[in-house]
Design a protein around this motif. Structure first.
Motif, short mmCIF file in Angstrom:
data_model
loop_
_atom_site.label_atom_id
_atom_site.label_comp_id
_atom_site.label_asym_id
_atom_site.label_seq_id
_atom_site.Cartn_x
_atom_site.Cartn_y
_atom_site.Cartn_z
N SER A 1 0.83 -1.22 0.00
CA SER A 1 0.00 0.00 0.00
C SER A 1 0.86 1.26 0.00
O SER A 1 0.49 2.27 -0.58
N LEU A 2 2.02 1.18 0.64
CA LEU A 2 2.92 2.34 0.63
C LEU A 2 3.42 2.60 -0.79
O LEU A 2 3.45 3.74 -1.26
N LEU A 3 3.80 1.52 -1.45
CA LEU A 3 4.25 1.65 -2.84
C LEU A 3 3.11 2.18 -3.71
O LEU A 3 3.31 3.02 -4.59
N GLU A 4 1.90 1.70 -3.44
CA GLU A 4 0.75 2.10 -4.25
C GLU A 4 0.46 3.60 -4.15
O GLU A 4 0.00 4.22 -5.12
N VAL A 5 0.71 4.20 -2.98
CA VAL A 5 0.48 5.65 -2.84
C VAL A 5 1.34 6.40 -3.87
O VAL A 5 0.85 7.29 -4.58
N VAL A 6 2.60 6.01 -3.97
CA VAL A 6 3.51 6.69 -4.89
C VAL A 6 3.14 6.34 -6.34
O VAL A 6 3.10 7.21 -7.22
N VAL A 7 2.83 5.06 -6.57
CA VAL A 7 2.49 4.62 -7.93
C VAL A 7 1.22 5.34 -8.44
O VAL A 7 1.17 5.81 -9.58
N THR A 8 0.22 5.43 -7.57
CA THR A 8 -1.02 6.12 -7.98
C THR A 8 -0.74 7.57 -8.33
O THR A 8 -1.28 8.12 -9.29
N TYR A 9 0.14 8.20 -7.55
CA TYR A 9 0.51 9.60 -7.86
C TYR A 9 1.12 9.68 -9.26
O TYR A 9 0.73 10.53 -10.07
N LEU A 10 2.05 8.77 -9.55
CA LEU A 10 2.72 8.83 -10.85
C LEU A 10 1.75 8.51 -12.01
O LEU A 10 1.86 9.08 -13.09
N ILE A 11 0.78 7.63 -11.73
CA ILE A 11 -0.19 7.31 -12.79
C ILE A 11 -1.16 8.49 -12.99
O ILE A 11 -1.38 8.96 -14.10
N ASP A 12 -1.71 8.98 -11.86
CA ASP A 12 -2.73 10.04 -11.94
C ASP A 12 -2.15 11.37 -12.44
O ASP A 12 -2.74 12.03 -13.28
N GLU A 13 -1.03 11.75 -11.87
CA GLU A 13 -0.53 13.10 -12.12
C GLU A 13 0.54 13.18 -13.21
O GLU A 13 0.73 14.21 -13.82
N LYS A 14 1.27 12.10 -13.41
CA LYS A 14 2.35 12.14 -14.40
C LYS A 14 2.06 11.25 -15.60
O LYS A 14 2.92 11.06 -16.47
N ALA A 15 0.86 10.68 -15.62
CA ALA A 15 0.39 9.85 -16.75
C ALA A 15 1.34 8.71 -17.12
O ALA A 15 1.45 8.34 -18.29
#
Ligand code: PFF
Length: 469
Positions: A320-334
């Motif tokens: 889940s910690l990794l997912e927080v960062v991954v979701t940011y990169l997917i949502d905001e950095k496409a």
């Protein structure tokens, strides 16, 4: 990102197991017992429970509501409402990186102990403490276990929300619970176990100060994965039909239950074997195997099960910690999920290498007077999570519209949330004041002054410059 193409949890139970998987982790089994032991046992336990049920529970509901409403991760959720608030989400992503800078190191220790228990390497009680020190200080061994642990993380997160994270949670969480029950059962039936139960539940208020209360609050945030946008992220993958307050309570109860169960697995045995409860971070890794080693063959099995449980708990949380960062990169950095996982994990490996080496080879290299491992821990646990929770409460209570929140928490009137007004008033007035006071008093009492000042400075710089993130 196109909202319709956003991934979602496959089922209610899947989400609950994944969220409980995030919450239940090293925080419950490794950290809770030693922090409670260091802070006087019973009194800490009571303050902890008050923090969880009266303060932090409100944050859990708020994070899920903010995440599901926005259908975005930590940064996007804040930013979509007000650019000024982007920094609060950015601070969460930074916390994710920092916690992942030491969490997999401990996850690796747990994995190593599964192997060592099973192969009989932990059979000699007299040598366990010394061997543990040699192990964590050695340059290569812990890094190998940590890398294996991180690989498992990357594999699960790369498979996505439903196929990876949810499946892992559904399978691993019940297994963890059963393993802990078996071990607590054995510990509680040892002769002399009563002393441990008394230590855990009988308060000694003379030990309590501002630092103790901050320790309890920090532990509550850490244990429930709050204050850094993790539940915002998991909430963003939730279906509009889900009853948020009910789900939040279930996760909260499971998390608290496992922390108490871990206490019941360890303290009775610690006292029964005449050991000391304030063993610091090594408590679980030294005391537990020592106890098991005294039990002969049964001990080998229990020890393997215990560290298996610890490793499972750690894995579903670091996912889940990794997912927080991954979701940011997917949502905001496409970025694509695979690229996001690769990039985030690479940075994390580097941080972890430094924090693992800071316990041995690089012991003399310190940042502001502390090693990397402690540096990451102090910044997040004592400063960023509490401040992150405070910001979320202010954001929810003072920036979001009350009627929007009611709409989100009752699914547009489809489900009832009788305590909505109480929750709203708590989140708007009580929670920010309580967290604010505890955070100010507690942060001021941090002994590592340099780290404290740097932490506050980082928040300040983020507040000024993170609008572009
Ligand atoms: N809750 C996890 C534990 O108790 O070990 C740690 C954690 C996971 C903290 C996810 C924060 C987070 F966002």
């Amino acid at each position: 990102m196109n909202q319709n193409s956003r991934e979602h949890w496959g089922s209610r139970i899947g989400f609950i197991m994944a969220a409980a998987g995030s919450a239940v982790g090293l925080g419950n089994i490794w950290r809770f017992p030693y922090v409670a032991g260091d802070n006087g046992g019973g009194a800490f336990m009571i303050i902890y429970l008050v923090c969880v049920f009266f303060i932090v529970s409100n944050i859990m509901v708020a994070e899920l509501a903010v995440g599901r409403r926005s259908q975005l991760g930590a940064v996007g959720a804040y930013k979509s409402i007000s650019k000024k608030w982007t920094f609060a989400g950015a601070l969460g992503v930074l916390s994710g990186f920092l916690i992942m800078g030491f969490y997999p190191v401990v996850g690796g220790w747990a994995l190593a102990h599964v192997f060592k228990s099973f192969t009989g390497l932990l059979n000699n009680p007299a040598m366990i403490g010394a061997n543990f020190d040699i192990f964590i200080e050695s340059p290569v061994q812990p890094l190998i276990w940590m890398t294996l642990f991180l690989f498992a993380n990357v594999w699960i997160v790369a498979k996505g929300v439903k196929g990876g994270i949810e499946t892992a949670g559904k399978f691993l969480m019940p297994l963890l619970f059963v393993l802990l029950l078996i071990i607590a059962g054995r510990s509680l039936t040892l002769s002399g176990a009563g002393e441990g139960i008394r230590f855990l539940f009988q308060p000694d208020w003379s030990e309590v100060n501002a630092g103790t209360v901050l320790a309890a609050l920090g532990q509550a945030f850490f244990s429930l994965s709050l204050g850094m946008g993790c539940m915002i992220t998991y909430g963003s993958y939730l279906d509009k039909k889900e009853n948020l307050p009910n789900n939040a309570i279930l996760v909260l109860l499971m998390d608290t239950g496992v922390a108490i169960l871990a206490g019941l697995a360890l303290f009775p045995a610690i006292f029964a074997f005449g050991m000391t409860p304030s063993g610091g971070p090594g408590l679980v890794f030294v005391v537990a195997p020592t106890i098991f080693a005294e039990m002969g063959f049964l001990g080998i099995i229990l020890s393997t099960l215990f560290f298996g449980a610890l490793m499972i708990a750690a894995l579903t949380s670091s996912v889940s910690l990794l997912e927080v960062v991954v979701t940011y990169l997917i949502d905001e950095k496409a970025l694509s999920r695979k690229k996001a996982v690769g990039l985030a994990a690479t940075v994390m490996v580097v941080l972890c290498i430094f924090s693992s080496l800071s316990l041995g080879m690089m012991q003399n290299f310190s940042i502001l007077g502390v090693g990397m491992f402690d540096f990451f821990d102090i910044l997040t646990d004592k400063i960023f999570l509490a401040i992150g929770g405070l910001l979320l409460a202010i954001f929810t209570g003072w920036t979001l519209k009350k009627e929007d929140l009611r709409d989100e928490l009752t699914n547009g009137g489809q489900v009832s949330f009788k305590l909505f007004d109480v929750w709203y008033l708590m989140t708007k007035f009580v929670v920010p004041v309580v967290i604010g006071l505890v955070a100010i008093a507690g942060i001021m009492s941090i002994e590592e002054t340099g780290v404290m000042i740097l932490g506050l400075l980082i928040i300040f710089v983020f507040a000024l410059f993170s609008k572009k993130l």
